[in-house]
Structure formats: structure tokens, C-alpha cells
Design a protein around this motif. Structure first.
Motif, PDB file in Angstrom:
ATOM      1  N   ARG A 177      53.611  -5.404  22.283  1.00  8.07           N
ATOM      2  CA  ARG A 177      55.030  -5.794  22.188  1.00  8.07           C
ATOM      3  C   ARG A 177      55.314  -6.710  20.989  1.00  8.07           C
ATOM      4  N   LEU A 178      54.255  -7.107  20.276  1.00  7.69           N
ATOM      5  CA  LEU A 178      54.467  -8.040  19.144  1.00  7.69           C
ATOM      6  C   LEU A 178      55.291  -7.373  18.048  1.00  7.69           C
ATOM      7  N   PRO A 179      56.221  -8.096  17.448  1.00  9.98           N
ATOM      8  CA  PRO A 179      56.944  -7.520  16.313  1.00  9.98           C
ATOM      9  C   PRO A 179      56.007  -7.343  15.116  1.00  9.98           C
ATOM     10  N   GLU A 180      56.420  -6.518  14.171  1.00  7.51           N
ATOM     11  CA  GLU A 180      55.613  -6.322  12.961  1.00  7.51           C
ATOM     12  C   GLU A 180      55.420  -7.660  12.248  1.00  7.51           C
ATOM     13  N   PRO A 181      54.219  -7.922  11.699  1.00 10.75           N
ATOM     14  CA  PRO A 181      54.005  -9.158  10.946  1.00 10.75           C
ATOM     15  C   PRO A 181      54.968  -9.234   9.760  1.00 10.75           C
ATOM     16  N   ASP A 182      55.452 -10.428   9.464  1.00 10.34           N
ATOM     17  CA  ASP A 182      56.304 -10.578   8.284  1.00 10.34           C
ATOM     18  C   ASP A 182      55.698 -11.541   7.276  1.00 10.34           C
ATOM     19  N   HIS A 183      54.417 -11.840   7.478  1.00 10.83           N
ATOM     20  CA  HIS A 183      53.775 -12.760   6.545  1.00 10.83           C
ATOM     21  C   HIS A 183      52.447 -12.142   6.109  1.00 10.83           C
TER      22      HIS A 183
END
Ligand code: FAD
Length: 285
Positions: free
Chosen positions: A250-256
Motif C-alpha cells: 500500500r506504500l505510495p511510490e517513492p519520491d526521493h
């Protein structure tokens, strides 16, 4: 500092970082909160606790600054029991967090983790609050405080308010750790991935299991796992892997994505592996 690697446009080389580049400084030393708040309202004013981040930033140059040194503010270095839980003063260093008898008794996982971060010099100089307020994804404070759903005590003008860990306002006076939680933290894949877990139980049953991930996201992301509610310790241990995988899915896509970062797929799988380890550890406590 925003945590990115800055290069000069013309040459693509790293910029010079040197004491010689420190801009002209005006240094103010408030002794009372009201005084500090007023000083922080001055143009270009920056709060400085241990100064690890602030001084590192100054070495890249920039406009003249007014530094408001917080160290002389009385009463914000301590760690004390309050009705709301344990309050960690905004000037408490990492070492004080690690050694606090109160924290060792109430949230041993947090004190133990904090004895392992950085190096001995930084642990004695840097503060937990400064570590959070630096806003860098690779630091340990954001996921840890997200898992514990910590509150910040802030002074804004004449008002003292409590806000979520990720929404600091004005001058931060302290960090409230709520009572009754057990905590565990995984930093073995730092700086790409940090995972924290916290569990709150009543009569041996899980009421809330919360996981938080840092490193992969600009802001640490915390989430409760409803699937864990009412499990007992053996259920938690048995289902650790499945719970962790459901959470990671369920984790959102990494943005870092700092240089050399493995891909999002690796991050999801590694997040699940670290989370499973933490859940099993909490079940074992
Ligand atoms: C060699 C090295 C290794 C490190 N390793 C780790 C590690 O393993 N894990 C980790 O998590 N961190 C690590 N760090 C980061 C370190 O934890 C932070 O630099 C340190 O905690 C910052 O705290 P400080 O008190 O020095 O903050 P400061 O530099 O004084 O301040 C940081 C920021 O917070 C603001 N600020 C500070 N206090 C307040 C306040 N009360 N109210 C409002 N604003 C405030 C400042 O204006 C500034 O923007 C490392 C740093 C170094 C140099």
C-alpha cells in the motif's frame, strides 16, 4: 539544506564548502522563550540548537544571517514525564535521549536506537528536534516520530500549541512521545530506507500497530495496520511477514531518489523485509 547534492551550473563540480564562505553573522542569545520568538521574527533569522546542520549550511556561503542561539534557553534540555507522555525538550541531545532513564523504562526501543545513531560527537552536539527539523529524508528522527505519532510543542507568538510531528510551527519547545507504546527501528539500509514500528496494546492484544518508512520519501510516511488489531503476541509473530507485505504493497511510490538509489521495486520488497523483522521483534518483547 535540502539534502540534494548541489553542483555549480558552469562546471558540474561540487561547490566550495569552507569556513571562509561563512557569511557575516549577527549572533543573538535569548534567555527567555518570548525573547527568542521575537528574535526569530527578525529578517534572515535562523534558530540554532546544536548547530550541526546550521553551521554546515553556512559553509556554503549565502546572505548575511542572524543566528538565534537557543542553548541558553532554560528548561528545554530535559526529558520529563508529563500527562501527555514523555516530553523531550527541544534542546535535548541524541545522547540525552539515549541515556534518559525515563525513556529507557518507558520506550526502551527508542532509547536503544538513539544510542546507535551518528557518532559520539554528533550525539553529544545534535538534538533530536534539530534532526527532525532539518527535514532530511535519510535521518532517523522522521520515521521514528511518525511511528510513535509524536506531537511537537511549539511557540507561535504568545501561544503554545501542540501539532503533529510533521507540522512544526515557530519555535519548537519539545517533542511529546505518547505513553504506552513499544517501539523498534531498522536503519540497516540507510540512507535508502529506514523503517520504524510502534505497537500499542491492551491486555496483551494489539490495539494499534503503526509502521513508518523514511529515506524513500521526502517526508516519512506512517500508517496503521488494521489487520493487526486484536492479535496477541503469538499472532503478531505468526503474521509478521503477511502484515509487512500488505503494508508495503500500500506504500505510495517513492519520491526521493538520491544518487545510487535502488529502484522502487527493491524498496517495496526491502521495506516489507525490514517491517517483518520489526513486527516479529515487537511480538517478542
Ligand atoms: C557526521 C554526521 C553523522 C550523522 N549521522 C546521523 C544518523 O546516523 N542519523 C540521523 O538521524 N542523523 C544523523 N546526522 C544528523 C544529525 O542528527 C543532525 O545534524 C542533528 O541532530 C541536528 O541537530 P542540531 O541541534 O545540531 O540542529 P541545528 O543545526 O541547530 O538545527 C537544524 C534545523 O532545525 C532548526 N531548529 C533547531 N532547533 C529548533 C527549534 N527548537 N525550533 C525551531 N527550529 C529549530 C534550525 O533552524 C535548522 O533549520 C548526522 C550528522 C553528521 C554531521
Amino acid at each position: 539544506m535540502d539534502g540534494t547534492l548541489h553542483t555549480t551550473e558552469a562546471t558540474g563540480t561540487l561547490p566550495l564548502r569552507s569556513r571562509a564562505l561563512i557569511p557575516p553573522l549577527r549572533i543573538l542569545r535569548p534567555v527567555a522563550v518570548e525573547e527568542a520568538v521575537a528574535m526569530l521574527g527578525l529578517p534572515g533569522a535562523v534558530a540554532m540548537a546544536g548547530g550541526v546542520e546550521v553551521v554546515a549550511g553556512l559553509k556554503f556561503g549565502g546572505p548575511p544571517r542572524t543566528l538565534v542561539l537557543l542553548r541558553r534557553l532554560a528548561g528545554f534540555m530535559g526529558i520529563e514525564q508529563r500527562e501527555e507522555g514523555i516530553r523531550i525538550g527541544a534542546l535535548a541531545t541524541h545522547e540525552q535521549v539515549a541515556r534518559s532513564p525515563l525513556l529507557r523504562a518507558a520506550v526502551p526501543g527508542l532509547a536503544e536506537t538513539w544510542g546507535r545513531i551518528a557518532n559520539i560527537r554528533i550525539r553529544h552536539q545534535g538534538t533530536l528536534a534539530g534532526c527532525l527539523l532539518a527535514g532530511l529524508p535519510q535521518y532517523d528522527a522522521p520515521p521514528a516520530l511518525a511511528a510513535l505519532d509524536a506531537r511537537l510543542v511549539c511557540r507561535v507568538g504568545h501561544e503554545t500549541i501542540r501539532v503533529p510531528w510533521h507540522a512544526p510551527r515557530g519555535l519548537v519547545l519539545g517533542i511529546d512521545i505518547p505513553p504506552g507504546w513499544r517501539f523498534a527501528h531498522e536503519r540497516s539500509l540507510r540512507p535508502w530506507l529506514l523503517v520504524s514500528a510502534a505497537v500499542y496494546g491492551v491486555q496483551g492484544r494489539v490495539r494499534v500497530l503503526r509502521l513508518a518508512v523514511g529515506g524513500a520519501h521526502r517526508r516519512a510516511i506512517g500508517a496503521d495496520l488494521p489487520e493487526a488489531e486484536t492479535l496477541d503476541a503469538s499472532g503478531l509473530a505468526r503474521h509478521a511477514r503477511a502484515l509487512a507485505e500488505a503494508w508495503a504493497a500500500r506504500l505510495p511510490e517513492p519520491d526521493h531518489l538520491p544518487p545510487g538509489t535502488p529502484g522502487p521495486c527493491w524498496r517495496r520488497r526491502a521495506s516489507a523485509a525490514l517491517a517483518a523483522r520489526l513486527i516479529a521483534r515487537l511480538a517478542d518483547d
